[in-house]
Design a protein around this motif. Structure first.
Motif, PDB file in Angstrom:
ATOM      1  N   VAL A  22       0.840  -1.202   0.000  1.00 26.87           N
ATOM      2  CA  VAL A  22       0.000   0.000   0.000  1.00 26.87           C
ATOM      3  C   VAL A  22       0.876   1.254   0.000  1.00 26.87           C
ATOM      4  O   VAL A  22       0.624   2.210  -0.746  1.00 26.87           O
ATOM      5  CB  VAL A  22      -0.948   0.014   1.210  1.00 26.87           C
ATOM      6  CG1 VAL A  22      -1.736   1.324   1.253  1.00 26.87           C
ATOM      7  CG2 VAL A  22      -1.911  -1.169   1.166  1.00 26.87           C
ATOM      8  N   LEU A  23       1.906   1.252   0.828  1.00 28.47           N
ATOM      9  CA  LEU A  23       2.789   2.419   0.902  1.00 28.47           C
ATOM     10  C   LEU A  23       3.512   2.660  -0.411  1.00 28.47           C
ATOM     11  O   LEU A  23       3.703   3.809  -0.830  1.00 28.47           O
ATOM     12  CB  LEU A  23       3.794   2.238   2.042  1.00 28.47           C
ATOM     13  CG  LEU A  23       3.200   2.158   3.452  1.00 28.47           C
ATOM     14  CD1 LEU A  23       4.290   1.908   4.474  1.00 28.47           C
ATOM     15  CD2 LEU A  23       2.425   3.425   3.805  1.00 28.47           C
ATOM     16  N   GLU A  24       3.909   1.582  -1.078  1.00 27.97           N
ATOM     17  CA  GLU A  24       4.558   1.724  -2.386  1.00 27.97           C
ATOM     18  C   GLU A  24       3.582   2.296  -3.416  1.00 27.97           C
ATOM     19  O   GLU A  24       3.942   3.157  -4.229  1.00 27.97           O
ATOM     20  CB  GLU A  24       5.094   0.371  -2.842  1.00 27.97           C
ATOM     21  CG  GLU A  24       6.307  -0.101  -2.041  1.00 27.97           C
ATOM     22  CD  GLU A  24       6.674  -1.540  -2.343  1.00 27.97           C
ATOM     23  OE1 GLU A  24       6.037  -2.146  -3.238  1.00 27.97           O
ATOM     24  OE2 GLU A  24       7.588  -2.064  -1.680  1.00 27.97           O
ATOM     25  N   ALA A  25       2.332   1.823  -3.381  1.00 25.72           N
ATOM     26  CA  ALA A  25       1.323   2.364  -4.292  1.00 25.72           C
ATOM     27  C   ALA A  25       1.074   3.839  -3.991  1.00 25.72           C
ATOM     28  O   ALA A  25       0.886   4.659  -4.901  1.00 25.72           O
ATOM     29  CB  ALA A  25       0.026   1.563  -4.168  1.00 25.72           C
ATOM     30  N   PHE A  26       1.086   4.180  -2.700  1.00 28.65           N
ATOM     31  CA  PHE A  26       0.886   5.567  -2.295  1.00 28.65           C
ATOM     32  C   PHE A  26       2.026   6.445  -2.812  1.00 28.65           C
ATOM     33  O   PHE A  26       1.789   7.516  -3.388  1.00 28.65           O
ATOM     34  CB  PHE A  26       0.793   5.641  -0.771  1.00 28.65           C
ATOM     35  CG  PHE A  26       0.506   7.014  -0.225  1.00 28.65           C
ATOM     36  CD1 PHE A  26      -0.595   7.737  -0.651  1.00 28.65           C
ATOM     37  CD2 PHE A  26       1.341   7.590   0.730  1.00 28.65           C
ATOM     38  CE1 PHE A  26      -0.875   9.006  -0.145  1.00 28.65           C
ATOM     39  CE2 PHE A  26       1.079   8.845   1.247  1.00 28.65           C
ATOM     40  CZ  PHE A  26      -0.026   9.553   0.810  1.00 28.65           C
ATOM     41  N   ARG A  27       3.262   5.984  -2.647  1.00 26.84           N
ATOM     42  CA  ARG A  27       4.410   6.764  -3.138  1.00 26.84           C
ATOM     43  C   ARG A  27       4.359   6.955  -4.647  1.00 26.84           C
ATOM     44  O   ARG A  27       4.762   8.000  -5.170  1.00 26.84           O
ATOM     45  CB  ARG A  27       5.720   6.079  -2.722  1.00 26.84           C
ATOM     46  CG  ARG A  27       6.079   6.262  -1.257  1.00 26.84           C
ATOM     47  CD  ARG A  27       7.503   5.816  -0.986  1.00 26.84           C
ATOM     48  NE  ARG A  27       7.637   4.370  -1.051  1.00 26.84           N
ATOM     49  CZ  ARG A  27       7.510   3.547  -0.012  1.00 26.84           C
ATOM     50  NH1 ARG A  27       7.234   4.049   1.194  1.00 26.84           N
ATOM     51  NH2 ARG A  27       7.670   2.249  -0.150  1.00 26.84           N
ATOM     52  N   SER A  28       3.829   5.952  -5.345  1.00 25.89           N
ATOM     53  CA  SER A  28       3.752   6.054  -6.810  1.00 25.89           C
ATOM     54  C   SER A  28       2.804   7.154  -7.258  1.00 25.89           C
ATOM     55  O   SER A  28       2.872   7.626  -8.394  1.00 25.89           O
ATOM     56  CB  SER A  28       3.315   4.718  -7.406  1.00 25.89           C
ATOM     57  OG  SER A  28       1.932   4.474  -7.195  1.00 25.89           O
TER      58      SER A  28
ATOM     59  N   ASP B  14      -6.820   6.260  -2.234  1.00 17.67           N
ATOM     60  CA  ASP B  14      -6.437   6.207  -3.649  1.00 17.67           C
ATOM     61  C   ASP B  14      -5.441   5.081  -3.888  1.00 17.67           C
ATOM     62  O   ASP B  14      -5.501   4.382  -4.916  1.00 17.67           O
ATOM     63  CB  ASP B  14      -5.815   7.542  -4.083  1.00 17.67           C
ATOM     64  CG  ASP B  14      -6.790   8.701  -4.023  1.00 17.67           C
ATOM     65  OD1 ASP B  14      -7.991   8.484  -4.274  1.00 17.67           O
ATOM     66  OD2 ASP B  14      -6.343   9.829  -3.722  1.00 17.67           O
ATOM     67  N   ALA B  15      -4.514   4.915  -2.964  1.00 16.85           N
ATOM     68  CA  ALA B  15      -3.513   3.861  -3.101  1.00 16.85           C
ATOM     69  C   ALA B  15      -4.159   2.480  -3.061  1.00 16.85           C
ATOM     70  O   ALA B  15      -3.787   1.584  -3.829  1.00 16.85           O
ATOM     71  CB  ALA B  15      -2.468   3.987  -1.999  1.00 16.85           C
TER      72      ALA B  15
END
Length: 359
Positions: A35-41, A63-64
């Protein structure tokens, strides 16, 4: 003895100094990391560098989660009952200076499948009293309506800095007054009312319980406090250990606080420093904390203070989860576990027969 205590304190200090330079999310559960990686993207700007207007436009963890659900291998894992929840957007009266006027706040009513009357849960979203809205925090009330077999009323409140302390709390109190009077009209059982919130919303929730006790209103029969803001201590162990955490860190919390308070005297307000308030005669409580969260110590201390005041408390911490994890049940196992924990406690408080575990 004193040498031993001093040595332990120095060891703790040195440990924290070492931790401050680390990213604690490296210890997150794998699905939480996804989730955090998707958020950073999504390339969000750090909230503490934003104007309030900019902060309100930043990508969110919701959103992530939605982005992950579009990817292979991330099919949603929620009970089918969630799909059957029906929603209705309504308006409810605002509080404080707006009370008695035509001023209103938005609210969203989530009704589960089945025959009522249902218990009713008043829910307050997070966002540091500054950002976020009913849409950003749609997942939790929708899921809990299904799992707790209760109507959930997600209530909006005035936000800072346009409306500083105590505006949000006044709106929360007004929402409880309104619910007490209107639960039956919603298809709810007015004798089975509970309160719940996440982060700043959990702070509003426990203040509603205190307000009901102190004003003689019918009290909630249960409260669920998810990583609550509960003190004015910004040098706690969890604040220091999570200086660089995501999605919430110390600098962000300071940004929220500066936007909420009128001046530094507000930091001593019992609306914020709840752990210093009279916590006696409050309803049975569940407290959920995340291991990777500057607010972890707030939740731990609040649970301790409630127990000391004679309140029945269940506290559960999810060590590999971050702040905001609770609403991520479609993609995060800790969120599914935490929601099952909370919904079971709510169903027991309502006196219903527990549903089968939804995992």
């Amino acid at each position: 003895m004193y040498d031993l205590i001093e040595g332990m304190a120095m060891t703790l200090t040195e440990t924290l100094k070492g931790m401050i330079g680390l990213d604690p999310t490296s210890h997150a559960d794998d699905d939480m990391k996804a989730v955090l990686e998707a958020f950073r993207s999504l390339k969000p700007k750090p909230i503490e560098t934003c104007s309030v207007a900019e902060a309100r436009e930043q990508p969110t963890l919701a959103d992530a989660v939605r982005k992950l659900l579009t990817q292979a291998g991330h099919a949603t894992r929620l009970p089918l009952e969630v799909e059957a929840v029906v929603t209705e957007d309504i308006k409810i009266p605002a509080g404080g200076d707006a009370a008695g006027t035509t001023a209103t706040n938005a609210a969203r009513v989530y009704t589960p499948a089945g025959e009522g009357p249902f218990p009713v849960i008043l829910y307050f979203h997070g966002g540091g009293w500054v950002i976020a809205d009913l849409d950003v925090y749609d997942a939790t009330p929708r899921s809990l309506a299904a799992q707790s077999k209760a109507i959930v009323v997600s209530a909006r409140y005035r936000q800072a800095p346009e409306h500083k302390l105590p505006a949000a709390h006044q709106d929360a109190f007004a929402a409880w007054h309104w619910l007490v009077e209107n639960a039956a009209r919603l298809g709810g059982d007015p004798l089975k009312l509970a309160v719940m919130g996440e982060s700043a919303g959990a702070n509003l929730a426990i203040n509603v319980s205190i307000h009901a006790r102190d004003t003689g209103l019918p009290p909630p029969i249960h409260q669920a406090l998810i990583y609550p803001v509960a003190s004015n201590n910004i040098v706690s162990i969890s604040y220091e250990a999570n200086r660089k955490a995501q999605p919430l860190n110390k600098k962000m919390m300071l940004w929220f606080v500066q936007n909420v308070i009128n001046d530094e005297r507000d930091l001593s307000s019992l609306l914020i420093d709840v752990v210093s308030a009279d916590l006696s005669n409050l309803p049975p409580t569940v407290v959920v904390t995340a291991g990777i969260d500057p607010l972890r110590s707030d939740g731990e201390r609040l649970a301790e203070k409630l127990r000391a005041a004679g309140v029945a408390v269940e506290h559960r911490e999810y060590h590999g989860a971050t702040h905001e994890f609770f609403g991520m049940a479609p993609v995060v196992q800790a969120a599914r576990d935490a929601q099952a924990f909370v919904s079971l406690a709510q169903r027991q408080a309502f006196g219903g027969v527990p549903l089968e575990s939804t995992g």
